[in-house]
Write a protein that holds these residues in place. Structure first.
Motif, PDB file in Angstrom:
ATOM      1  N   PRO A 110       0.714  -1.128  -0.076  1.00  0.00           N
ATOM      2  CA  PRO A 110       0.082  -0.137   0.121  1.00  0.00           C
ATOM      3  C   PRO A 110       0.646   1.316   0.000  1.00  0.00           C
ATOM      4  CG  PRO A 110      -1.092  -1.840   1.589  1.00  0.00           C
ATOM      5  CD  PRO A 110       0.397  -2.165   1.085  1.00  0.00           C
ATOM      6  N   TYR A 111       2.073   1.361   0.816  1.00  0.00           N
ATOM      7  CA  TYR A 111       2.597   2.617   0.786  1.00  0.00           C
ATOM      8  C   TYR A 111       3.395   2.779  -0.455  1.00  0.00           C
ATOM      9  CZ  TYR A 111       7.331   0.195   1.030  1.00  0.00           C
ATOM     10  OH  TYR A 111       8.244  -0.553   0.932  1.00  0.00           O
ATOM     11  N   ILE A 112       3.618   1.963  -1.430  1.00  0.00           N
ATOM     12  CA  ILE A 112       4.022   2.247  -2.579  1.00  0.00           C
ATOM     13  C   ILE A 112       2.917   2.596  -3.589  1.00  0.00           C
ATOM     14  CG2 ILE A 112       5.231   1.113  -4.695  1.00  0.00           C
ATOM     15  CD1 ILE A 112       6.980   1.566  -2.651  1.00  0.00           C
ATOM     16  N   VAL A 113       2.029   2.300  -3.343  1.00  0.00           N
ATOM     17  CA  VAL A 113       0.659   2.503  -4.280  1.00  0.00           C
ATOM     18  C   VAL A 113       0.369   3.844  -3.989  1.00  0.00           C
ATOM     19  CG1 VAL A 113      -1.882   1.759  -4.817  1.00  0.00           C
ATOM     20  CG2 VAL A 113      -0.235   0.111  -4.360  1.00  0.00           C
ATOM     21  N   THR A 114       0.409   4.380  -2.748  1.00  0.00           N
ATOM     22  CA  THR A 114       0.123   5.596  -2.424  1.00  0.00           C
ATOM     23  C   THR A 114       1.025   6.475  -2.921  1.00  0.00           C
ATOM     24  OG1 THR A 114      -0.818   4.647  -0.093  1.00  0.00           O
ATOM     25  CG2 THR A 114      -0.302   7.006  -0.121  1.00  0.00           C
ATOM     26  N   ALA A 115       2.202   6.150  -2.684  1.00  0.00           N
ATOM     27  CA  ALA A 115       3.425   7.207  -3.272  1.00  0.00           C
ATOM     28  C   ALA A 115       3.228   7.331  -4.977  1.00  0.00           C
ATOM     29  CB  ALA A 115       4.781   6.677  -2.891  1.00  0.00           C
ATOM     30  N   ARG A 116       2.893   6.245  -5.687  1.00  0.00           N
ATOM     31  CA  ARG A 116       2.657   6.094  -6.964  1.00  0.00           C
ATOM     32  C   ARG A 116       1.465   6.958  -7.297  1.00  0.00           C
ATOM     33  NH1 ARG A 116       2.271   1.038  -7.848  1.00  0.00           N
ATOM     34  NH2 ARG A 116       4.673   0.730  -8.382  1.00  0.00           N
ATOM     35  N   ALA A 117       0.463   6.914  -6.607  1.00  0.00           N
ATOM     36  CA  ALA A 117      -0.769   7.879  -6.768  1.00  0.00           C
ATOM     37  C   ALA A 117      -0.605   9.413  -6.703  1.00  0.00           C
ATOM     38  CB  ALA A 117      -1.923   7.233  -5.962  1.00  0.00           C
ATOM     39  N   LYS A 118       0.478   9.776  -5.936  1.00  0.00           N
ATOM     40  CA  LYS A 118       1.095  11.168  -5.795  1.00  0.00           C
ATOM     41  C   LYS A 118       1.537  11.423  -6.888  1.00  0.00           C
ATOM     42  CE  LYS A 118       0.226  10.893  -0.716  1.00  0.00           C
ATOM     43  NZ  LYS A 118       1.014  11.383   0.635  1.00  0.00           N
ATOM     44  N   GLY A 119       2.024  10.742  -7.708  1.00  0.00           N
ATOM     45  CA  GLY A 119       2.631  10.961  -8.910  1.00  0.00           C
ATOM     46  C   GLY A 119       4.086  10.834  -8.832  1.00  0.00           C
ATOM     47  N   MET A 120       4.814  10.333  -7.839  1.00  0.00           N
ATOM     48  CA  MET A 120       6.137  10.332  -7.720  1.00  0.00           C
ATOM     49  C   MET A 120       6.787   9.024  -9.221  1.00  0.00           C
ATOM     50  SD  MET A 120       8.384   8.845  -4.504  1.00  0.00           S
ATOM     51  CE  MET A 120      10.192   8.915  -4.402  1.00  0.00           C
ATOM     52  N   ARG A 121       7.620   9.617  -9.371  1.00  0.00           N
ATOM     53  CA  ARG A 121       8.582   8.542 -10.753  1.00  0.00           C
ATOM     54  C   ARG A 121       8.749   7.455 -10.225  1.00  0.00           C
ATOM     55  NH1 ARG A 121      13.326  11.713 -13.370  1.00  0.00           N
ATOM     56  NH2 ARG A 121      13.062   9.740 -14.418  1.00  0.00           N
ATOM     57  N   GLU A 122       8.497   6.234 -10.967  1.00  0.00           N
ATOM     58  CA  GLU A 122       8.502   5.041 -10.777  1.00  0.00           C
ATOM     59  C   GLU A 122      10.349   4.748 -10.430  1.00  0.00           C
ATOM     60  OE1 GLU A 122       6.722   1.048 -10.236  1.00  0.00           O
ATOM     61  OE2 GLU A 122       6.047   3.409 -10.662  1.00  0.00           O
ATOM     62  N   LEU A 123      11.133   5.356 -11.230  1.00  0.00           N
ATOM     63  CA  LEU A 123      12.567   5.081 -10.516  1.00  0.00           C
ATOM     64  C   LEU A 123      12.824   5.597  -9.223  1.00  0.00           C
ATOM     65  CD1 LEU A 123      15.119   3.475 -11.394  1.00  0.00           C
ATOM     66  CD2 LEU A 123      15.665   5.857 -12.729  1.00  0.00           C
ATOM     67  N   ASN A 124      12.316   6.993  -9.144  1.00  0.00           N
ATOM     68  CA  ASN A 124      12.925   7.493  -7.855  1.00  0.00           C
ATOM     69  C   ASN A 124      12.082   6.677  -6.531  1.00  0.00           C
ATOM     70  OD1 ASN A 124      14.113   9.404  -9.166  1.00  0.00           O
ATOM     71  ND2 ASN A 124      12.505  10.952  -9.303  1.00  0.00           N
ATOM     72  N   LEU A 125      10.725   6.243  -7.028  1.00  0.00           N
ATOM     73  CA  LEU A 125      10.120   5.579  -6.110  1.00  0.00           C
ATOM     74  C   LEU A 125      10.727   4.389  -5.730  1.00  0.00           C
ATOM     75  CD1 LEU A 125       6.145   5.041  -5.969  1.00  0.00           C
ATOM     76  CD2 LEU A 125       7.808   3.110  -5.762  1.00  0.00           C
ATOM     77  N   ILE A 126      11.310   3.569  -6.563  1.00  0.00           N
ATOM     78  CA  ILE A 126      12.044   2.112  -6.385  1.00  0.00           C
ATOM     79  C   ILE A 126      13.222   2.438  -5.543  1.00  0.00           C
ATOM     80  CG2 ILE A 126      13.220   0.311  -7.258  1.00  0.00           C
ATOM     81  CD1 ILE A 126      11.229   0.481  -9.604  1.00  0.00           C
TER      82      ILE A 126
END
Length: 331
Positions: A227-243
């Motif tokens: 869930p915490y990744i899904v939330t960060a992705r929903a806020k528009g964070m780039r996939e590579l930076n998120l990983i």
């Protein structure tokens, strides 16, 4: 701070006990097959037509201490190891420490280079595959990984040596260029050595790289569904930076835990590669010691391999405790 010190002390104490247990097991197993070094020596004499008398054989066994019970032989050998004396090689007629000392540096350099290359290659490839799941690049690296696991490194060594010699006039069995072969130690000679070890290190570390890619990719994909990744992705964070910011550190736990197994696997796996590529490592030395039933030389090499395994595991534990404080608090 106290919990960290207690964690390290417990791991060090456990490491010492583990090395002792492994030394007993390896020493006993080496001597389980029927016969001994004298028996192998007699077989060689029989092939040459010069067979010694029974008195000669009994004297040889007495000289080498082979007429004593196994536990007494182990006690003498273990006491010598504690004083820095690994014993006398029956086959070579030289101290075991000298024989291993001549090759252990090259062995560790080759193994550590293979380990470093495995990490350097596996980490970015696994991150790329996790960030681009289901793309042609992901499938390409997955296929390459399966090939790396399935392809024996000695077969790859033969292929690389043939191609290098046939089309590029390269001899991968040399560890130095001609101008550095007899030169004194220098920075240039060290860099030349690393350059020549690059190919065998890549061959040796290919299977390890493939396994690390699969482990880290699977761990990252598991974290990316939380869930915490899904939330960060929903806020528009780039996939590579998120990983890189969140799941990579968590996914590194199983990745780091493989160090304890990887290092001794690379050292023992270099036996065939060293034989094929004629590299001066302890691998061919161990193979000859086992064939000749040279128990002191074989026991010394296996003790070093066991120590590398324990040290690798200790490093893994410390790195895991640094990455995840819950581990050292729960240990």
């Amino acid at each position: 701070m106290g919990s960290v010190s207690n964690f390290i002390l417990r791991r060090l104490a456990l490491s010492v006990v583990t090395i002792w247990v492994i030394s007993v097991i390896s020493y006993v197993i080496i001597q389980l097959p029927p016969g001994d070094f004298v028996s192998s020596y007699v077989a060689q004499l029989a092939q040459s037509g010069a067979i010694g008398s029974g008195d000669d054989l009994a004297r040889l066994r007495a000289d080498y201490g082979l007429d004593q019970p196994m536990f007494i032989r182990y006690a003498h050998w273990a006491w010598g190891v504690l004083r820095g004396n690994l014993g006398w090689s029956l086959d070579w007629g030289r101290p075991v420490a000298d024989l291993i000392g001549e090759r252990i540096g090259m062995t560790l350099l080759l193994s550590l280079t293979a380990l470093a290359l495995s990490w350097i290659l596996a980490l970015p490839i696994a991150v790329y595959c996790a960030a681009n799941r289901g793309t042609p690049g992901d499938y390409f690296f997955a296929t390459l990984g399966l090939t790396g696991v399935a392809l024996p490194n000695f077969l790859l060594s033969l292929g690389v040596m043939y191609v290098g010699y046939r089309w590029f006039n390269l001899d991968f069995s040399e560890v130095h260029s001609p101008q550095y072969a007899t030169a004194p130690p220098s920075l240039g000679k060290g860099l030349d050595l690393l350059w020549h070890l690059l190919t065998p290190a890549l061959i040796l570390g290919l299977a390890t790289t493939a396994r690390l890619i699969r482990v880290l990719r699977a761990n990252l994909l598991d974290e990316l569904e939380k869930p915490y990744i899904v939330t960060a992705r929903a806020k528009g964070m780039r996939e590579l930076n998120l990983i890189l910011k969140y799941p990579l550190r968590v996914a590194l736990n199983p990745f780091v835990s493989t160090i304890g197994m990887t290092l001794p696997q690379l050292v023992s796996g270099s036996i065939i590669v060293s034989l094929v590529m004629n590299l001066p490592t302890v691998g061919p030395l161990l193979l000859r010691a086992l064939q000749a039933q040279d128990m002191f030389l074989a026991s010394g090499i296996l003790l070093i391999l066991a120590t590398l395994t324990v040290l690798g595991t200790l490093v893994s534990d410390l790195l895991l405790a640094w990455l995840d404080p819950r581990i050292r608090l729960a240990a």
